[in-house]
Design a protein around this motif. Structure first.
Motif, short mmCIF file in Angstrom:
data_model
loop_
_atom_site.label_atom_id
_atom_site.label_comp_id
_atom_site.label_asym_id
_atom_site.label_seq_id
_atom_site.Cartn_x
_atom_site.Cartn_y
_atom_site.Cartn_z
N THR A 130 -5.92 8.47 9.68
CA THR A 130 -6.91 8.04 10.67
C THR A 130 -6.51 6.71 11.29
O THR A 130 -6.62 6.52 12.50
CB THR A 130 -8.31 7.95 10.02
OG1 THR A 130 -8.67 9.24 9.52
CG2 THR A 130 -9.36 7.49 11.02
N ALA A 131 -5.99 5.80 10.47
CA ALA A 131 -5.51 4.52 11.00
C ALA A 131 -4.39 4.75 12.01
O ALA A 131 -4.34 4.10 13.06
CB ALA A 131 -5.04 3.62 9.86
N LYS A 132 -3.51 5.70 11.72
CA LYS A 132 -2.39 5.99 12.64
C LYS A 132 -2.91 6.61 13.94
O LYS A 132 -2.41 6.29 15.02
CB LYS A 132 -1.37 6.91 11.97
CG LYS A 132 -0.13 7.16 12.79
CD LYS A 132 0.66 5.89 13.03
CE LYS A 132 1.96 6.18 13.76
NZ LYS A 132 2.72 4.95 14.01
N PHE A 149 -2.54 0.48 4.20
CA PHE A 149 -3.84 1.06 3.88
C PHE A 149 -3.92 1.40 2.40
O PHE A 149 -3.28 2.34 1.94
CB PHE A 149 -4.09 2.31 4.72
CG PHE A 149 -5.56 2.54 5.00
CD1 PHE A 149 -6.50 2.56 3.97
CD2 PHE A 149 -6.01 2.71 6.29
CE1 PHE A 149 -7.83 2.75 4.22
CE2 PHE A 149 -7.36 2.90 6.56
CZ PHE A 149 -8.27 2.91 5.52
N VAL A 156 2.05 2.46 9.84
CA VAL A 156 1.00 2.56 8.82
C VAL A 156 1.66 2.93 7.50
O VAL A 156 2.38 3.93 7.42
CB VAL A 156 -0.07 3.61 9.21
CG1 VAL A 156 -1.12 3.72 8.11
CG2 VAL A 156 -0.72 3.25 10.54
N SER A 209 -4.23 3.80 15.87
CA SER A 209 -3.20 2.79 16.16
C SER A 209 -1.83 3.46 16.25
O SER A 209 -0.95 3.20 15.42
CB SER A 209 -3.19 1.72 15.07
OG SER A 209 -4.42 1.07 14.96
N SER A 250 -13.45 3.97 5.16
CA SER A 250 -12.19 4.33 5.81
C SER A 250 -12.20 4.20 7.33
O SER A 250 -11.27 3.63 7.91
CB SER A 250 -11.77 5.74 5.39
OG SER A 250 -12.75 6.69 5.75
N SER A 261 -10.08 1.46 9.66
CA SER A 261 -9.14 1.90 10.69
C SER A 261 -9.48 1.24 12.03
O SER A 261 -8.59 0.85 12.78
CB SER A 261 -9.16 3.42 10.83
OG SER A 261 -8.63 4.01 9.67
N ARG A 262 -10.76 1.13 12.34
CA ARG A 262 -11.18 0.49 13.58
C ARG A 262 -10.83 -1.00 13.59
O ARG A 262 -10.37 -1.54 14.58
CB ARG A 262 -12.69 0.68 13.79
CG ARG A 262 -13.06 2.08 14.19
CD ARG A 262 -14.56 2.23 14.30
NE ARG A 262 -14.92 3.52 14.86
CZ ARG A 262 -16.11 4.07 14.71
NH1 ARG A 262 -17.06 3.46 14.03
NH2 ARG A 262 -16.37 5.26 15.26
#
Length: 183
Positions: free
Chosen positions: A65-67, A56, A75, A70, A39, A43-44
């Protein structure tokens, strides 16, 4: 190329999207993904792209975490019911009450938790840097570790530090036992 895969490719191009698939996703999902991994790594990687949209294929905390990494990207989580027993078992309200009992403690949370739990934490760790995070806290200072008590117990052994552990665990990981390993 199947019609479905062609439609996905067209939508990706139209929306300037990147598709992330966690390792545990089925092969068909991985086949259309731009990146496959764990995960945080996903995300990185998504944050480093010029994509406007991140799709995702994982669970809520992964998309959150992606949000976080970013904030200017959209997302999307294809399955809104995709949860994680570890993250879902640590609600912000319950955790806030738990934390209140240990006000002078440093709160270290494992990244596999919700954004609301991350917001109540002082430090966020991964499984690979949890020991270093705990060791960065001065001896004598109390530490609350959440939400994975199994990771917390392992960190206690590695650091010889006593941690206050949130009583959470992952249902999937709980299925592993010494007996299963021996078989």
């Amino acid at each position: 190329m199947s019609e479905q895969i062609e439609r996905i490719a067209a939508l990706k191009q139209q929306r300037n999207a990147v598709i992330l698939a966690h390792y545990y996703q089925e092969g068909e999902i991985q086949d259309v993904a731009d990146f496959i991994g764990d995960s945080l790594e996903l995300s990185r990687k998504a944050a480093a792209t010029t994509a406007d949209v991140i799709v995702f294929c994982g669970v809520h905390f992964m998309a959150e975490t992606a949000k976080i990494l970013s904030p200017n990207k959209i997302v999307l989580l294809p399955d809104l019911n995709a949860g994680c027993s570890l993250a879902d078992g640590c609600t912000p309200e319950q955790f806030g009450q738990f934390r209140a009992q240990y006000q002078n403690h440093v709160v270290i949370s494992y990244i596999n938790c919700s954004a609301a739990i991350k917001a109540q934490s002082d430090l966020i760790c991964t499984s690979s840097n949890a020991v270093a995070m705990v060791e960065s806290v001065p001896k004598g200072r109390g530490i609350v570790f959440a939400p994975d008590q199994n990771l917390g117990r392992w960190v206690e052994k590695q650091t010889d530090r006593e941690l206050v552990l949130w009583p959470g665990s992952c249902v999937v990981h709980e299925t592993f036992s010494e007996e299963a390993v021996l078989k």
